[in-house]
Scaffold this motif. Structure first.
Motif: not given
Length: 246
Positions: A29-43
């Motif tokens: 959550l702190e850094k965001g993550f990529d689940n293989g489709v795209g990157t999700l920003r920190p909330p």
């Protein structure tokens, strides 16, 4: 096994991937993550943080087999409760300033806390709903999820624990008993095991919950099986999860 008298559990997945996996929720959550489709920003809000937590569990379930979970659900989400509070407080201040409303600091803080608690409860309701509806493994089952919580004494972490239990007690849309997430309530002497300890109110709520919903399971952090009490944790199937020593 070869004669068909027994079947080795999850044999089809051996040597392919891992199971009973705790995703590092705080880091993701702190850094965001990529689940293989795209990157999700920190909330920036608790509702968004919980939505991302659901995505993490479902994405992991599709890549691994067996249970997926979080070791410190209350602690990892606590910063987003505090962020929610600050956002609510700023919004109240701005509204009051614009429309010449009540600018008493104490009143504004109370209102911000009330709105924060409402947001946390809605987030926990959504978490329970998602974990009982988000399918994985080509639709074979809903995400097999477990969360450990209950021993963080900070106000924001306690709010997460409280409203997760309350949302579970409420049940699903027509009062159905939730299946997931498996609630793994951590018990620890000096924290929440006896009356008068800071989180004993959560233990009482957990006991009410287990009487109505057959959840949570209880993790005894003082057991000699857990030399590191802070990282004592289990899956809902009661499997104690440790680091990969291999």
């Amino acid at each position: 096994h070869r004669t068909g008298k027994v079947y080795i559990h999850d044999l089809g997945y051996y040597n392919l991937t891992v199971n009973c996996f705790f995703s590092p929720l705080a880091k993701m959550l702190e850094k965001g993550f990529d689940n293989g489709v795209g990157t999700l920003r920190p909330p920036k809000h608790i509702g968004t943080a919980v939505q991302l937590a659901c995505i993490i569990l479902q994405s992991a379930q599709n890549d691994f087999f067996g249970g997926q979970g979080f070791l410190h659900f209350d602690t990892d989400l606590a910063p987003y409760v505090e962020m929610e509070y600050m956002n609510q407080l700023e919004e109240i201040k701005e509204t009051n300033s614009r429309f010449h409303g009540n600018n008493n600091p104490e009143d504004m803080e109370k209102l911000a806390m009330k709105r924060t608690e409402n947001a946390v409860h809605q987030a926990m309701e959504a978490f329970v709903a998602n974990m009982n509806t988000m399918r994985s493994r080509s639709g074979a089952q809903v995400t097999f999820s477990s969360v450990n919580f209950g021993t963080d004494t900070g106000w924001s972490a306690k709010m997460i624990s409280k409203h997760l239990l309350l949302a579970y007690i409420e049940g699903l849309g027509k009062g159905e008993n939730p299946i997931f997430p498996n609630l793994c309530f951590r018990l620890q002497n000096g924290v929440n095991l006896h009356e008068g300890e800071p989180n004993f109110d959560l233990t009482e709520l957990a006991i009410e919950c287990v009487g109505k919903r057959i959840q949570p399971r209880f993790v005894f952090c003082d057991s000699p099986a857990y030399p590191d009490k802070w990282n004592a944790g289990a899956m809902g199937c009661r499997t104690s999860v440790r680091s990969n020593v291999n």
